[in-house]
Design an enzyme around this catalytic site. Structure first.
Site, PDB file in Angstrom:
ATOM      1  N   ASN A   1      24.167  70.482  53.639  1.00  0.00           N
ATOM      2  CA  ASN A   1      23.623  69.091  53.987  1.00  0.00           C
ATOM      3  C   ASN A   1      23.639  69.177  55.669  1.00  0.00           C
ATOM      4  O   ASN A   1      24.713  68.924  56.255  1.00  0.00           O
ATOM      5  CB  ASN A   1      24.526  68.102  53.324  1.00  0.00           C
ATOM      6  CG  ASN A   1      24.077  66.719  53.603  1.00  0.00           C
ATOM      7  OD1 ASN A   1      23.432  66.490  54.291  1.00  0.00           O
ATOM      8  ND2 ASN A   1      24.591  65.627  52.964  1.00  0.00           N
TER       9      ASN A   1
ATOM     10  N   HIS B   1      16.141  65.120  50.490  1.00  0.00           N
ATOM     11  CA  HIS B   1      17.727  65.393  51.248  1.00  0.00           C
ATOM     12  C   HIS B   1      18.160  66.523  50.362  1.00  0.00           C
ATOM     13  O   HIS B   1      18.597  66.455  49.171  1.00  0.00           O
ATOM     14  CB  HIS B   1      18.239  63.952  51.287  1.00  0.00           C
ATOM     15  CG  HIS B   1      19.709  64.325  51.952  1.00  0.00           C
ATOM     16  ND1 HIS B   1      19.753  65.094  53.074  1.00  0.00           N
ATOM     17  CD2 HIS B   1      20.668  63.860  51.626  1.00  0.00           C
ATOM     18  CE1 HIS B   1      21.070  65.048  53.432  1.00  0.00           C
ATOM     19  NE2 HIS B   1      21.594  64.353  52.452  1.00  0.00           N
TER      20      HIS B   1
ATOM     21  N   CYS C   1      21.704  60.269  56.711  1.00  0.00           N
ATOM     22  CA  CYS C   1      20.929  61.373  56.147  1.00  0.00           C
ATOM     23  C   CYS C   1      19.455  60.910  55.951  1.00  0.00           C
ATOM     24  O   CYS C   1      18.361  61.822  55.459  1.00  0.00           O
ATOM     25  CB  CYS C   1      21.479  61.959  54.822  1.00  0.00           C
ATOM     26  SG  CYS C   1      23.171  62.530  55.019  1.00  0.00           S
TER      27      CYS C   1
END
Length: 329
Positions: free
Chosen positions: A284, A254, A114
């Protein structure tokens, strides 16, 4: 003096298939309220049959090149941030190079989960400043829906698919990527990883039956790491830029969990109004997350030339990082 390097073109892409919380209610023991209150996610996008990570990256790249006023043949280098390549042992960036028609570009994949978009921007900036290249196409693309167990409500509901691409070139002095900070807090346990499919534990019929081929995550440990990592990396990048948190016009974190973002805001002593959030729409999307959010913020007219931005992320590994950008467009 090193050249100022910044983003001169940006493109984002999300697959058309939408998976809502209501859809998830039909698959596992969960509810829209349970998902929203714990994560902030309402829906996410999934690739369709025959669509791979490279396809998502190509679509985002086309938009980024158009935004930069460039054609594929202009691209000198491609960096793809992903942990979900189309194939093992062939870099997905080379697939993008071929599909895009970027015949003059070299390419490699970067794996930082990520944090990938942050890492790739930092690497791309350094490669241009070294004098090796004049422009680099940074892409972050993921098909996380392909590596989660659709029967596991604790992980599968969190993730979605998508892509973002940025063209890096020299920009006006004082603009662009001002500073960056990259960090790793390596772990040897199963905090966040797929246990099978690498060289240590090849795929077996037993592993498939046991579900070991899917992503496993210790949510509590990831949460504890994230609420420290996001503000830490942002502060470190700010120090390198000789700035304070209050100097920022926007933070693009994020997009993993609303509670993590809120905790980071408190530690940075910044109002939530300065944080751009779109996780409710995409969930996500791993490496694509920060780029997708940046692209939407631009589309909504929330970023103008001269704005000071902090892009910050964390991911499996455990990796984390931030870049400070003075927006050049």
């Amino acid at each position: 003096m090193l050249k100022s390097i910044g983003i001169v073109g940006l493109g984002i892409y999300a697959p058309e298939k939408v998976m809502t919380n209501a859809d998830w209610e039909k698959l596992v023991d969960t509810s829209d309220e349970w998902i929203r209150t714990r994560t902030g996610i309402q829906e996410r996008r999934y690739v369709v049959e025959g669509q791979g990570t490279s396809d998502l990256g190509v679509e985002a790249a086309k938009k980024a090149l158009e935004d930069a006023g460039m054609i594929p043949e202009d691209v000198e280098f491609i960096i793809l941030a992903t942990c979900t390549p189309d194939y093992r042992a062939q870099n997905a960036s080379s697939l993008i190079q071929a599909k895009l028609g970027a015949v003059n570009a070299a390419a490699f994949d970067l794996s930082a989960a990520c944090s990938g978009f942050i890492y790739a921007l930092s690497v791309g900036k350094s490669m241009i400043q070294s004098g090796m290249y004049k422009n680099i196409l940074v892409i972050a693309a993921e098909s996380i829906s392909k590596i989660v167990n659709m029967q596991d409500r604790n992980t599968a509901i969190l993730f979605g698919d998508g892509a973002a691409a940025a063209v890096l070139k020299e920009v006006e002095d004082g603009y662009g990527i001002i500073s960056s900070f990259l960090g790793t807090e390596g772990v040897l346990d199963e905090t966040l990883r797929i246990n099978v499919g690498g060289t240590l534990n090849p795929v077996t019929h037993e592993a498939i039956d046991n579900g070991d081929v899917y992503l496993k995550m210790n949510g509590q440990e990831v949460f504890k790491f994230a609420v420290k990592a996001l503000p830490k990396s942002t502060k470190e990048a700010l120090v390198a830029a000789n700035m304070e948190a209050e100097d920022l016009d926007m933070v693009i974190p994020h997009q993993a969990n609303m509670r993590i973002i809120e905790a980071a805001a408190k530690r940075l002593k910044l109002p939530m109004e300065k944080f751009f959030v779109n996780l409710q729409k995409y969930g996500n999307t791993s490496a694509a997350s920060v780029g997708l959010a940046l692209g939407e913020a631009i589309q909504e007219g929330k970023i103008k030339k001269g704005d000071m931005l902090a892009l910050t992320g964390f991911g499996a590994g455990l990796t984390y990082g931030s870049v400070i950008i003075k927006w050049a467009k």
